[in-house]
Design a protein around this motif. Structure first.
Motif, PDB file in Angstrom:
ATOM      1  N   THR A 254       0.864  -1.186   0.000  1.00  0.00           N
ATOM      2  CA  THR A 254       0.000   0.000   0.000  1.00  0.00           C
ATOM      3  C   THR A 254       0.893   1.225   0.000  1.00  0.00           C
ATOM      4  O   THR A 254       1.731   1.406   0.897  1.00  0.00           O
ATOM      5  CB  THR A 254      -0.913   0.010   1.241  1.00  0.00           C
ATOM      6  OG1 THR A 254      -1.733  -1.159   1.221  1.00  0.00           O
ATOM      7  CG2 THR A 254      -1.805   1.247   1.230  1.00  0.00           C
TER       8      THR A 254
ATOM      9  N   ASN B 137       1.505   5.579  -0.754  1.00  0.00           N
ATOM     10  CA  ASN B 137       0.887   6.897  -0.605  1.00  0.00           C
ATOM     11  C   ASN B 137       1.690   7.938  -1.375  1.00  0.00           C
ATOM     12  O   ASN B 137       2.912   7.825  -1.496  1.00  0.00           O
ATOM     13  CB  ASN B 137       0.832   7.293   0.874  1.00  0.00           C
ATOM     14  CG  ASN B 137      -0.078   6.389   1.672  1.00  0.00           C
ATOM     15  OD1 ASN B 137      -1.287   6.419   1.516  1.00  0.00           O
ATOM     16  ND2 ASN B 137       0.514   5.562   2.528  1.00  0.00           N
TER      17      ASN B 137
ATOM     18  N   SER C 210      -3.391   0.557  -3.602  1.00  0.00           N
ATOM     19  CA  SER C 210      -3.042  -0.870  -3.595  1.00  0.00           C
ATOM     20  C   SER C 210      -2.234  -1.209  -4.837  1.00  0.00           C
ATOM     21  O   SER C 210      -2.706  -0.996  -5.962  1.00  0.00           O
ATOM     22  CB  SER C 210      -4.310  -1.729  -3.538  1.00  0.00           C
ATOM     23  OG  SER C 210      -4.978  -1.525  -2.312  1.00  0.00           O
TER      24      SER C 210
ATOM     25  N   SER D  68      -3.930   8.551  -1.766  1.00  0.00           N
ATOM     26  CA  SER D  68      -3.380   7.784  -0.649  1.00  0.00           C
ATOM     27  C   SER D  68      -3.960   6.379  -0.632  1.00  0.00           C
ATOM     28  O   SER D  68      -4.972   6.112  -1.284  1.00  0.00           O
ATOM     29  CB  SER D  68      -3.695   8.479   0.685  1.00  0.00           C
ATOM     30  OG  SER D  68      -3.109   9.760   0.725  1.00  0.00           O
ATOM     31  N   HIS D  69      -3.315   5.490   0.109  1.00  0.00           N
ATOM     32  CA  HIS D  69      -3.770   4.105   0.263  1.00  0.00           C
ATOM     33  C   HIS D  69      -3.981   3.437  -1.104  1.00  0.00           C
ATOM     34  O   HIS D  69      -5.029   2.871  -1.380  1.00  0.00           O
ATOM     35  CB  HIS D  69      -5.053   4.038   1.092  1.00  0.00           C
ATOM     36  CG  HIS D  69      -4.919   4.722   2.429  1.00  0.00           C
ATOM     37  ND1 HIS D  69      -4.076   4.269   3.415  1.00  0.00           N
ATOM     38  CD2 HIS D  69      -5.508   5.859   2.909  1.00  0.00           C
ATOM     39  CE1 HIS D  69      -4.159   5.072   4.459  1.00  0.00           C
ATOM     40  NE2 HIS D  69      -5.012   6.045   4.191  1.00  0.00           N
TER      41      HIS D  69
END
Length: 198
Positions: free
Chosen positions: A71, A73, A147, A144-145
């Protein structure tokens, strides 16, 4: 020495050479080096041309076991980055990362660049063939976040798959690279180790 004895002697020497050059399938798999990997984000996949260093070799060995999910960012309007969840060997050097560069930071973080930044990194590779805008879109710049899945291309996962493919007339070097016109040396063809005599 008779002609027959000479021929037998030559065959024994050839067999000895072959046996000394051959490792077990597990050893060959461990020694396999690839020069590309895939990065998949939100169902889209891009190919990365890998650098040739200890970090990428260790990463490929990891990816041969299973894809790696991370993950990431956005940071500083030039990259997405985050923890790999494991460490890789470093060979840091001061560099100015460019759009498309994939680098290792502090031994255990991966950074994917859509801008530029000067720092001490270990190069891992480069995403090729995208415009700056397409790269920003693919990397979800500013979000952000995110995958991200790191994996090996299906046809480049190492010599163990080359052995299973058994494609007629297709040769691979012992490090898993496909060869269309093998020169003199040891190769894998149709799942078996062979010697080319050109």
């Amino acid at each position: 020495m008779t002609t027959r004895q000479t021929t037998c002697h030559a065959l024994l020497v050839l067999v000895a050479m072959l046996l000394s050059c051959c490792a077990s399938d597990n050893q060959l798999t461990a020694q396999t080096t690839m020069n590309t990997m895939n990065i998949t984000i939100d169902g889209q996949t891009q190919r990365v041309t890998l650098a040739d260093n200890a970090a990428t070799k260790a990463l490929v060995e990891r990816l041969q076991q299973a894809p790696v999910n991370v993950t990431l960012n956005s940071s500083g309007d030039f990259e997405i980055w985050g923890a790999l969840g494991f460490s890789l060997p470093t060979s840091n050097r001061q560099m100015t990362a460019q759009p498309g560069d994939v680098v290792l930071y502090n031994g255990s973080n991966i950074c994917l660049f859509y801008g530029t930044n000067a720092w001490s990194y270990t190069p891992l590779g480069k995403i090729e063939g995208l415009t700056d805008q397409a790269l920003r879109s693919f990397l979800k710049a500013g979000e952000s976040h995110i995958s991200v899945v790191l994996s090996l291309p299906p046809n480049e996962t190492g010599i163990h798959e080359a052995q299973g493919a058994a494609a007629e007339g297709v040769c691979h070097t012992l490090n898993g690279l496909r060869v269309t016109q093998p020169q003199r040396g040891l190769y894998v063809k149709n799942g078996k180790k062979v010697i080319a005599r050109r």
